[in-house]
Design an enzyme around this catalytic site. Structure first.
Site, PDB file in Angstrom:
ATOM      1  N   HIS A 185       1.800  10.537   6.311  1.00  0.00           N
ATOM      2  CA  HIS A 185       2.010  10.228   4.886  1.00  0.00           C
ATOM      3  C   HIS A 185       1.262  11.219   4.021  1.00  0.00           C
ATOM      4  O   HIS A 185       0.171  11.651   4.362  1.00  0.00           O
ATOM      5  CB  HIS A 185       1.606   8.789   4.562  1.00  0.00           C
ATOM      6  CG  HIS A 185       0.238   8.404   5.027  1.00  0.00           C
ATOM      7  ND1 HIS A 185      -0.023   8.021   6.336  1.00  0.00           N
ATOM      8  CD2 HIS A 185      -0.937   8.349   4.376  1.00  0.00           C
ATOM      9  CE1 HIS A 185      -1.315   7.747   6.451  1.00  0.00           C
ATOM     10  NE2 HIS A 185      -1.893   7.944   5.275  1.00  0.00           N
ATOM     11  N   ASP A 198       0.787   3.042  -3.322  1.00  0.00           N
ATOM     12  CA  ASP A 198      -0.281   2.618  -2.418  1.00  0.00           C
ATOM     13  C   ASP A 198      -0.763   1.230  -2.846  1.00  0.00           C
ATOM     14  O   ASP A 198      -0.930   0.951  -4.033  1.00  0.00           O
ATOM     15  CB  ASP A 198      -1.428   3.632  -2.457  1.00  0.00           C
ATOM     16  CG  ASP A 198      -2.379   3.466  -1.296  1.00  0.00           C
ATOM     17  OD1 ASP A 198      -2.441   4.371  -0.452  1.00  0.00           O
ATOM     18  OD2 ASP A 198      -3.078   2.428  -1.235  1.00  0.00           O
ATOM     19  N   ILE A 199      -0.997   0.361  -1.882  1.00  0.00           N
ATOM     20  CA  ILE A 199      -1.419  -1.011  -2.153  1.00  0.00           C
ATOM     21  C   ILE A 199      -2.845  -1.057  -2.704  1.00  0.00           C
ATOM     22  O   ILE A 199      -3.226  -2.026  -3.360  1.00  0.00           O
ATOM     23  CB  ILE A 199      -1.291  -1.857  -0.853  1.00  0.00           C
ATOM     24  CG1 ILE A 199      -1.077  -3.313  -1.178  1.00  0.00           C
ATOM     25  CG2 ILE A 199      -2.459  -1.653   0.081  1.00  0.00           C
ATOM     26  CD1 ILE A 199      -0.603  -4.130   0.016  1.00  0.00           C
TER      27      ILE A 199
HETATM   28  P1  5GP Z   1      -4.792   6.899   5.096  1.00  0.00           P
HETATM   29  O1  5GP Z   1      -6.180   6.332   4.900  1.00  0.00           O
HETATM   30  O2  5GP Z   1      -4.239   6.569   6.465  1.00  0.00           O
HETATM   31  O3  5GP Z   1      -4.663   8.347   4.726  1.00  0.00           O
HETATM   32  O4  5GP Z   1      -3.885   6.146   4.022  1.00  0.00           O
HETATM   33  C1  5GP Z   1      -3.261   4.929   4.272  1.00  0.00           C
HETATM   34  C2  5GP Z   1      -2.977   4.331   2.927  1.00  0.00           C
HETATM   35  O5  5GP Z   1      -2.047   3.275   3.096  1.00  0.00           O
HETATM   36  C3  5GP Z   1      -4.212   3.730   2.243  1.00  0.00           C
HETATM   37  O6  5GP Z   1      -4.431   4.396   0.990  1.00  0.00           O
HETATM   38  C4  5GP Z   1      -3.846   2.256   2.082  1.00  0.00           C
HETATM   39  O7  5GP Z   1      -4.308   1.716   0.845  1.00  0.00           O
HETATM   40  C5  5GP Z   1      -2.346   2.263   2.184  1.00  0.00           C
HETATM   41  N1  5GP Z   1      -1.779   1.051   2.723  1.00  0.00           N
HETATM   42  C6  5GP Z   1      -2.211   0.355   3.825  1.00  0.00           C
HETATM   43  N2  5GP Z   1      -1.424  -0.704   4.050  1.00  0.00           N
HETATM   44  C7  5GP Z   1      -0.461  -0.686   3.088  1.00  0.00           C
HETATM   45  C8  5GP Z   1       0.651  -1.536   2.806  1.00  0.00           C
HETATM   46  O8  5GP Z   1       0.925  -2.522   3.495  1.00  0.00           O
HETATM   47  N3  5GP Z   1       1.421  -1.193   1.733  1.00  0.00           N
HETATM   48  C9  5GP Z   1       1.152  -0.125   0.948  1.00  0.00           C
HETATM   49  N4  5GP Z   1       1.971   0.111  -0.085  1.00  0.00           N
HETATM   50  N5  5GP Z   1       0.112   0.712   1.192  1.00  0.00           N
HETATM   51  C10 5GP Z   1      -0.683   0.428   2.238  1.00  0.00           C
END
Ligand code: 5GP
Ligand code: ZN
Length: 115
Positions: A101, A31-32
């Site tokens: 994810h 995760d970034i």
């Molecule tokens: P959600 O909030 O949708 O469950 O998780 C999305 C996750 O994707 C977040 O934890 C966010 O930090 C991660 N994320 C968003 N954009 C990117 C990216 O471009 N690369 C990576 N490796 N992670 C990302």
């Protein structure tokens, strides 16, 4: 592949990510914006927007995602100490990327219940 999807772009290699593992069904990358020392996202290669979009035809990918999570936890050395796996579904749960994810989090004591 969905054209404007960030995780489809990572899956196709169009965008870079710190890859942890991949096979023909799933891939995993760091995760970034990590919320724990280990914070890996496991995604299906297929574009499935949310958990609500699972069907009997595509649901076998879930077991592949959990097998990947188990392997990642072993590789990261957190299997025995413990780790958490999370799916966020839609906005009230904080989903921001609409490609399914599984978060794999560990490497520190994790709060429960989560905020
Ligand atoms: P959600 O909030 O949708 O469950 O998780 C999305 C996750 O994707 C977040 O934890 C966010 O930090 C991660 N994320 C968003 N954009 C990117 C990216 O471009 N690369 C990576 N490796 N992670 C990302
Ligand atoms: Zn996608």
């Amino acid at each position: 592949m969905s054209e404007d999807c960030l995780f489809c772009k990572i899956a196709s290699g169009e965008m870079n990510a710190d890859m942890v593992m991949e096979n023909d069904q799933v891939l995993a990358f760091r995760d970034i914006n990590p919320q724990a020392p280990t914070h890996v996202l496991v995604i299906p290669r297929a574009h499935i927007p949310t958990l609500n979009d699972l069907t009997p035809d595509n649901a076998t990918v879930i077991s592949e995602m959990y097998l990947a999570a188990q392997e990642i936890a072993r590789q990261e050395g957190i299997s025995e100490a413990g780790y958490r796996t999370v799916f966020n579904c839609n906005s009230a749960a904080g989903q921001t990327v609409f490609h399914l994810h599984l978060h794999v989090l560990g490497g520190r004591q994790l709060d429960w219940p989560p905020g």
